[in-house]
Design a protein around this motif. Structure first.
Motif, PDB file in Angstrom:
ATOM      1  N   TRP A  32       6.478   8.167   9.216  1.00 24.62           N
ATOM      2  CA  TRP A  32       5.309   7.618   9.238  1.00 24.62           C
ATOM      3  C   TRP A  32       5.215   6.402   8.528  1.00 24.62           C
ATOM      4  O   TRP A  32       4.168   5.433   8.626  1.00 24.62           O
ATOM      5  CB  TRP A  32       4.363   8.645   8.119  1.00 24.62           C
ATOM      6  N   ALA A  33       6.209   5.780   7.755  1.00 25.85           N
ATOM      7  CA  ALA A  33       6.288   4.482   7.331  1.00 25.85           C
ATOM      8  C   ALA A  33       7.711   4.036   7.291  1.00 25.85           C
ATOM      9  O   ALA A  33       8.521   4.411   7.143  1.00 25.85           O
ATOM     10  CB  ALA A  33       5.647   4.693   5.932  1.00 25.85           C
ATOM     11  N   ASP A  34       7.805   2.524   7.056  1.00 23.18           N
ATOM     12  CA  ASP A  34       8.992   1.811   6.953  1.00 23.18           C
ATOM     13  C   ASP A  34       9.120   1.859   5.368  1.00 23.18           C
ATOM     14  O   ASP A  34       8.323   1.900   4.714  1.00 23.18           O
ATOM     15  CB  ASP A  34       8.671   0.372   7.353  1.00 23.18           C
ATOM     16  N   GLY A  35      10.331   1.892   5.098  1.00 21.99           N
ATOM     17  CA  GLY A  35      10.956   1.824   3.558  1.00 21.99           C
ATOM     18  C   GLY A  35      10.518   0.361   2.973  1.00 21.99           C
ATOM     19  O   GLY A  35      10.935  -0.507   3.722  1.00 21.99           O
ATOM     20  N   ASP A  36      10.219   0.333   1.806  1.00 24.99           N
ATOM     21  CA  ASP A  36       9.970  -0.808   1.147  1.00 24.99           C
ATOM     22  C   ASP A  36       9.182  -0.645  -0.254  1.00 24.99           C
ATOM     23  O   ASP A  36       9.206   0.607  -0.790  1.00 24.99           O
ATOM     24  CB  ASP A  36       8.649  -1.594   2.094  1.00 24.99           C
ATOM     25  N   THR A  37       9.138  -1.658  -0.893  1.00 20.00           N
ATOM     26  CA  THR A  37       8.413  -1.704  -2.119  1.00 20.00           C
ATOM     27  C   THR A  37       6.853  -1.758  -1.969  1.00 20.00           C
ATOM     28  O   THR A  37       6.602  -2.127  -1.045  1.00 20.00           O
ATOM     29  CB  THR A  37       8.778  -2.586  -3.235  1.00 20.00           C
ATOM     30  N   ALA A  38       6.259  -1.373  -2.994  1.00 14.62           N
ATOM     31  CA  ALA A  38       4.632  -1.325  -2.837  1.00 14.62           C
ATOM     32  C   ALA A  38       4.130  -1.631  -4.155  1.00 14.62           C
ATOM     33  O   ALA A  38       4.799  -0.980  -5.160  1.00 14.62           O
ATOM     34  CB  ALA A  38       4.112  -0.109  -1.869  1.00 14.62           C
ATOM     35  N   THR A  39       2.740  -1.779  -4.263  1.00 15.63           N
ATOM     36  CA  THR A  39       2.164  -1.884  -5.514  1.00 15.63           C
ATOM     37  C   THR A  39       1.021  -0.885  -5.101  1.00 15.63           C
ATOM     38  O   THR A  39       0.471  -0.684  -4.096  1.00 15.63           O
ATOM     39  CB  THR A  39       1.362  -3.186  -5.954  1.00 15.63           C
ATOM     40  N   SER A  40       0.312  -0.263  -6.213  1.00 13.34           N
ATOM     41  CA  SER A  40      -1.017   0.745  -5.994  1.00 13.34           C
ATOM     42  C   SER A  40      -1.771   0.445  -7.191  1.00 13.34           C
ATOM     43  O   SER A  40      -1.388   0.023  -8.501  1.00 13.34           O
ATOM     44  CB  SER A  40      -0.263   2.005  -5.829  1.00 13.34           C
ATOM     45  N   GLU A  41      -2.833   1.118  -7.075  1.00 14.64           N
ATOM     46  CA  GLU A  41      -4.016   0.946  -7.926  1.00 14.64           C
ATOM     47  C   GLU A  41      -4.429   2.436  -7.833  1.00 14.64           C
ATOM     48  O   GLU A  41      -4.837   2.831  -6.739  1.00 14.64           O
ATOM     49  CB  GLU A  41      -5.177   0.060  -7.720  1.00 14.64           C
ATOM     50  N   VAL A  42      -5.024   3.006  -8.999  1.00 16.36           N
ATOM     51  CA  VAL A  42      -5.511   4.262  -8.763  1.00 16.36           C
ATOM     52  C   VAL A  42      -6.775   4.183 -10.012  1.00 16.36           C
ATOM     53  O   VAL A  42      -6.540   3.831 -11.249  1.00 16.36           O
ATOM     54  CB  VAL A  42      -4.319   5.177  -9.647  1.00 16.36           C
ATOM     55  N   LEU A  43      -7.534   4.854  -9.609  1.00 12.08           N
ATOM     56  CA  LEU A  43      -8.913   5.182 -10.415  1.00 12.08           C
ATOM     57  C   LEU A  43      -9.142   6.625 -10.431  1.00 12.08           C
ATOM     58  O   LEU A  43      -9.360   7.211  -9.521  1.00 12.08           O
ATOM     59  CB  LEU A  43      -9.848   4.190 -10.048  1.00 12.08           C
ATOM     60  N   ALA A  44      -9.100   7.155 -11.782  1.00 14.11           N
ATOM     61  CA  ALA A  44      -9.306   8.669 -11.710  1.00 14.11           C
ATOM     62  C   ALA A  44     -10.548   8.994 -12.864  1.00 14.11           C
ATOM     63  O   ALA A  44     -10.507   8.431 -14.092  1.00 14.11           O
ATOM     64  CB  ALA A  44      -8.101   9.383 -11.996  1.00 14.11           C
ATOM     65  N   GLU A  45     -11.442   9.635 -12.425  1.00 15.81           N
ATOM     66  CA  GLU A  45     -12.628  10.175 -13.326  1.00 15.81           C
ATOM     67  C   GLU A  45     -12.625  11.400 -13.462  1.00 15.81           C
ATOM     68  O   GLU A  45     -12.507  12.303 -12.478  1.00 15.81           O
ATOM     69  CB  GLU A  45     -13.861   9.429 -12.690  1.00 15.81           C
ATOM     70  N   ALA A  46     -13.166  12.067 -14.524  1.00 16.08           N
ATOM     71  CA  ALA A  46     -13.464  13.305 -15.002  1.00 16.08           C
ATOM     72  C   ALA A  46     -14.762  13.579 -14.069  1.00 16.08           C
ATOM     73  O   ALA A  46     -15.868  12.775 -14.498  1.00 16.08           O
ATOM     74  CB  ALA A  46     -13.456  13.527 -16.364  1.00 16.08           C
TER      75      ALA A  46
END
Length: 165
Positions: free
Chosen positions: A34-48
């Motif tokens: 499904w994807a090429d190998g590489d590095t990535a950055t991510s952002e996560v926002l989680a709420e109760a």
């Protein structure tokens, strides 16, 4: 809508609160179908939500400055079956037939799910209140070997530093 106080939450619900907050991650993406190998950055926002009964997480991954993957995830607890649940919908568009389920093992939460494509396992490892690691593995249908998909380290950031969700 916060109908329950934190003290009235089960121990498993209280543990899920470790996911709550804004996070920035550095990821290693493995080469897959499904994807090429590489590095990535991510952002996560989680709420109760609903007094902490559920944790709703929004995630986006960037590669080369472009959003390459996104997901919305709802974590909960199924007391009847004694498991943590994870319902996830993502930008690949596969509709899950059932949630991933799993349990806590010390500071690790391990969840697994199956589909006609195979099995997925995601592991969250909480190093401390401000850092966690995540590993996603996949085992294709008819195969006995787990494949690395994504692994990352996520650090708590100010919610104001994450824009555009």
């Amino acid at each position: 809508m916060n109908a329950a106080s934190f003290s009235s939450l089960s121990a498993d619900h209280q543990r899920l609160q470790a996911l709550v907050g804004a996070w920035r991650g550095e990821e290693e993406v493995a080469e897959t179908q499904w994807a090429d190998g590489d590095t990535a950055t991510s952002e996560v926002l989680a709420e109760a939500e609903f007094g902490g009964q559920f944790v709703v997480q929004r995630y986006r991954q960037r590669r080369d400055g472009t959003i390459s993957f996104g997901s919305h995830t709802v974590f909960g607890v199924d007391h009847q079956n004694g498991v943590v649940t994870m319902h996830q919908f993502d930008s690949m568009g596969f509709v899950p037939l059932s949630p991933a389920t799993g349990m806590w093992n010390g500071n690790e939460l391990v969840l697994e799910r199956s589909s006609p494509r195979g099995f997925a396992r995601v592991t969250y490892i909480f190093d401390d209140a401000d850092t966690y690691r995540m590993r996603l593995h996949f085992k294709p249908a008819g195969n006995d070997d787990w494949q690395d998909m994504v692994s990352g380290v996520y650090r708590r950031v100010s919610p104001s530093s994450i824009n555009g969700f």
